[in-house]
Design a protein around this motif. Structure first.
Motif, PDB file in Angstrom:
ATOM      1  N   CYS A  27      -1.972  -2.174  -4.616  1.00  0.00           N
ATOM      2  CA  CYS A  27      -2.598  -0.793  -5.399  1.00  0.00           C
ATOM      3  C   CYS A  27      -1.701  -0.705  -6.903  1.00  0.00           C
ATOM      4  CB  CYS A  27      -2.666   0.276  -4.370  1.00  0.00           C
ATOM      5  SG  CYS A  27      -0.989   0.797  -4.234  1.00  0.00           S
ATOM      6  N   LEU A  51      -0.428   1.563  -9.438  1.00  0.00           N
ATOM      7  CA  LEU A  51       0.194   3.121  -9.390  1.00  0.00           C
ATOM      8  C   LEU A  51       0.736   3.226 -10.982  1.00  0.00           C
ATOM      9  CD1 LEU A  51       2.481   2.838  -6.127  1.00  0.00           C
ATOM     10  CD2 LEU A  51       0.294   4.290  -6.706  1.00  0.00           C
ATOM     11  N   TYR A  52       0.100   4.379 -11.549  1.00  0.00           N
ATOM     12  CA  TYR A  52       0.777   4.614 -12.954  1.00  0.00           C
ATOM     13  C   TYR A  52       0.757   3.261 -13.840  1.00  0.00           C
ATOM     14  CZ  TYR A  52       1.749   9.267 -11.265  1.00  0.00           C
ATOM     15  OH  TYR A  52       1.571  10.428 -10.577  1.00  0.00           O
ATOM     16  N   GLY A  53      -0.558   2.618 -13.701  1.00  0.00           N
ATOM     17  CA  GLY A  53      -0.528   1.448 -14.909  1.00  0.00           C
ATOM     18  C   GLY A  53       0.179   0.130 -14.404  1.00  0.00           C
ATOM     19  N   ALA A 101      -4.059  -1.227   2.696  1.00  0.00           N
ATOM     20  CA  ALA A 101      -3.835  -1.691   4.173  1.00  0.00           C
ATOM     21  C   ALA A 101      -5.212  -1.713   4.646  1.00  0.00           C
ATOM     22  CB  ALA A 101      -2.895  -0.726   4.611  1.00  0.00           C
ATOM     23  N   VAL A 116      -9.853   2.877 -11.532  1.00  0.00           N
ATOM     24  CA  VAL A 116     -10.664   2.387 -12.796  1.00  0.00           C
ATOM     25  C   VAL A 116     -11.687   1.349 -12.372  1.00  0.00           C
ATOM     26  CG1 VAL A 116     -10.142   0.881 -14.890  1.00  0.00           C
ATOM     27  CG2 VAL A 116      -9.028   2.987 -14.589  1.00  0.00           C
ATOM     28  N   TRP A 166      -2.321  13.364  -1.684  1.00  0.00           N
ATOM     29  CA  TRP A 166      -1.509  13.075  -2.696  1.00  0.00           C
ATOM     30  C   TRP A 166      -0.315  14.020  -2.968  1.00  0.00           C
ATOM     31  CZ3 TRP A 166      -4.962  10.227  -6.710  1.00  0.00           C
ATOM     32  CH2 TRP A 166      -5.453   9.035  -6.033  1.00  0.00           C
ATOM     33  N   ILE A 176      -3.144  12.375 -12.096  1.00  0.00           N
ATOM     34  CA  ILE A 176      -4.328  11.476 -11.940  1.00  0.00           C
ATOM     35  C   ILE A 176      -5.369  12.396 -12.309  1.00  0.00           C
ATOM     36  CG2 ILE A 176      -5.657  10.239 -10.364  1.00  0.00           C
ATOM     37  CD1 ILE A 176      -2.803   9.134 -10.898  1.00  0.00           C
ATOM     38  N   SER A 221       0.901  -1.400   0.282  1.00  0.00           N
ATOM     39  CA  SER A 221      -0.068   0.024  -0.199  1.00  0.00           C
ATOM     40  C   SER A 221       0.931   1.193  -0.058  1.00  0.00           C
ATOM     41  CB  SER A 221      -0.778   0.121   1.336  1.00  0.00           C
ATOM     42  OG  SER A 221      -1.589   0.960   1.411  1.00  0.00           O
ATOM     43  N   ARG A 222       0.471   2.150  -0.860  1.00  0.00           N
ATOM     44  CA  ARG A 222       1.343   3.359  -0.763  1.00  0.00           C
ATOM     45  C   ARG A 222       0.743   4.672   0.295  1.00  0.00           C
ATOM     46  NH1 ARG A 222       3.652   7.228  -5.930  1.00  0.00           N
ATOM     47  NH2 ARG A 222       3.063   9.073  -4.935  1.00  0.00           N
ATOM     48  N   GLY A 223      -0.758   4.687   0.108  1.00  0.00           N
ATOM     49  CA  GLY A 223      -1.277   5.652   0.804  1.00  0.00           C
ATOM     50  C   GLY A 223      -2.312   5.217   1.828  1.00  0.00           C
ATOM     51  N   GLY A 224      -2.306   3.826   1.999  1.00  0.00           N
ATOM     52  CA  GLY A 224      -2.898   3.428   3.212  1.00  0.00           C
ATOM     53  C   GLY A 224      -4.254   2.592   2.893  1.00  0.00           C
ATOM     54  N   HIS A 225      -4.847   2.890   1.588  1.00  0.00           N
ATOM     55  CA  HIS A 225      -6.188   2.225   1.483  1.00  0.00           C
ATOM     56  C   HIS A 225      -6.126   0.792   1.462  1.00  0.00           C
ATOM     57  CE1 HIS A 225     -10.324   2.861   0.777  1.00  0.00           C
ATOM     58  NE2 HIS A 225     -10.114   2.191  -0.447  1.00  0.00           N
ATOM     59  N   ASP A 279       1.403  13.893  -8.120  1.00  0.00           N
ATOM     60  CA  ASP A 279       0.617  12.816  -8.411  1.00  0.00           C
ATOM     61  C   ASP A 279      -0.757  13.316  -8.781  1.00  0.00           C
ATOM     62  OD1 ASP A 279       2.677  10.923  -8.276  1.00  0.00           O
ATOM     63  OD2 ASP A 279       2.645  10.784  -5.955  1.00  0.00           O
ATOM     64  N   ASN A 308      -7.421  -0.483  -7.433  1.00  0.00           N
ATOM     65  CA  ASN A 308      -7.368   0.489  -8.619  1.00  0.00           C
ATOM     66  C   ASN A 308      -8.725   1.345  -8.724  1.00  0.00           C
ATOM     67  OD1 ASN A 308      -8.723  -0.668 -11.237  1.00  0.00           O
ATOM     68  ND2 ASN A 308      -7.529  -2.098 -10.366  1.00  0.00           N
TER      69      ASN A 308
END
Ligand SMILES: Cc1cc2nc3c(=O)[nH]c(=O)nc-3n(C[C@H](O)[C@H](O)[C@H](O)COP(=O)(O)O)c2cc1C
Length: 183
Positions: free
Chosen positions: A59, A61-63, A16, A93, A134, A142, A10-14, A138, A91
């Protein structure tokens, strides 16, 4: 009682938070569950023998996915494949229900192509837009992508697209996987 492992990047915590919700549901079913950030497994190696099933989430991140995800699955592909296993991909999308169908989600397809581990089971979960938290570049990138795909572009937008009932259902599904005879 089964013992289940939920691993995540997880980068931002979601992701997680989703992982903990999966674990809460598994525990509510009467099984045991550990939730582990893949980054913590270097200091504390996984005791694979303890577990009857594993779910690993990451997650997009950039495809794609952070390189540590591919490194982790490459290093542990045998252990991941030795027990019932599932990969969940987070993601935005997937805010479009059609993109929650594995065949329609290019990020999931990308994972299946690039990953050394070929998961037995897959799940796509819609993530969260959180522009204020973010970094500005970023957020800008996005928002530009969202503009092209009719998504939210307001820089103050915080939108949780996750269907938390579906996350619980996925937790139940993982608990069931752990009961199935596996060879
Ligand atoms: C830098 C960045 C790049 C992202 N790239 C994509 C993307 O290419 N496609 C997509 O569907 N979602 C993308 N997302 C959305 C994330 O997958 C989503 O916000 C997810 O909930 C993030 O999970 P985390 O909080 O665990 O890091 C991106 C998010 C960030 C911050």
């Amino acid at each position: 009682m089964a013992h289940i492992l939920v691993l995540y990047y997880s980068r931002g915590g979601h992701t997680a938070q989703i992982s903990r919700a999966i674990a809460d549901q598994i525990i509510a079913n009467g099984d045991q569950c550990d939730v582990v950030n893949i980054h913590d497994t270097k200091q504390k190696p996984i005791e694979w023998d303890k577990y009857q099933a594993v779910a690993l989430g990451a997650c997009v991140l950039y495809g794609s996915y952070h390189k540590s995800v591919f490194e982790f699955v490459s290093q542990h592909q045998q252990a991941l494949s030795n027990i019932p296993n599932s990969f969940f991909c987070v993601n935005v999308v997937a805010r479009n229900p059609e993109k929650r169908i594995p065949e329609n989600n290019k990020y999931l397809q990308k994972f299946l192509t690039l990953s050394a581990w070929k998961p037995q089971d897959v799940k796509i979960i819609a993530g969260k837009v959180d522009y204020p938290s973010w970094p500005w570049y970023d957020s800008l990138m996005i928002r530009l992508i969202m503009k092209m795909t009719d998504g939210p572009t307001d820089p103050t937008a915080i939108i949780d697209y996750t269907d938390w009932e579906d996350v619980k259902a996925y937790g139940n599904h993982i608990a069931k996987l752990a009961q199935v005879e596996f060879s």
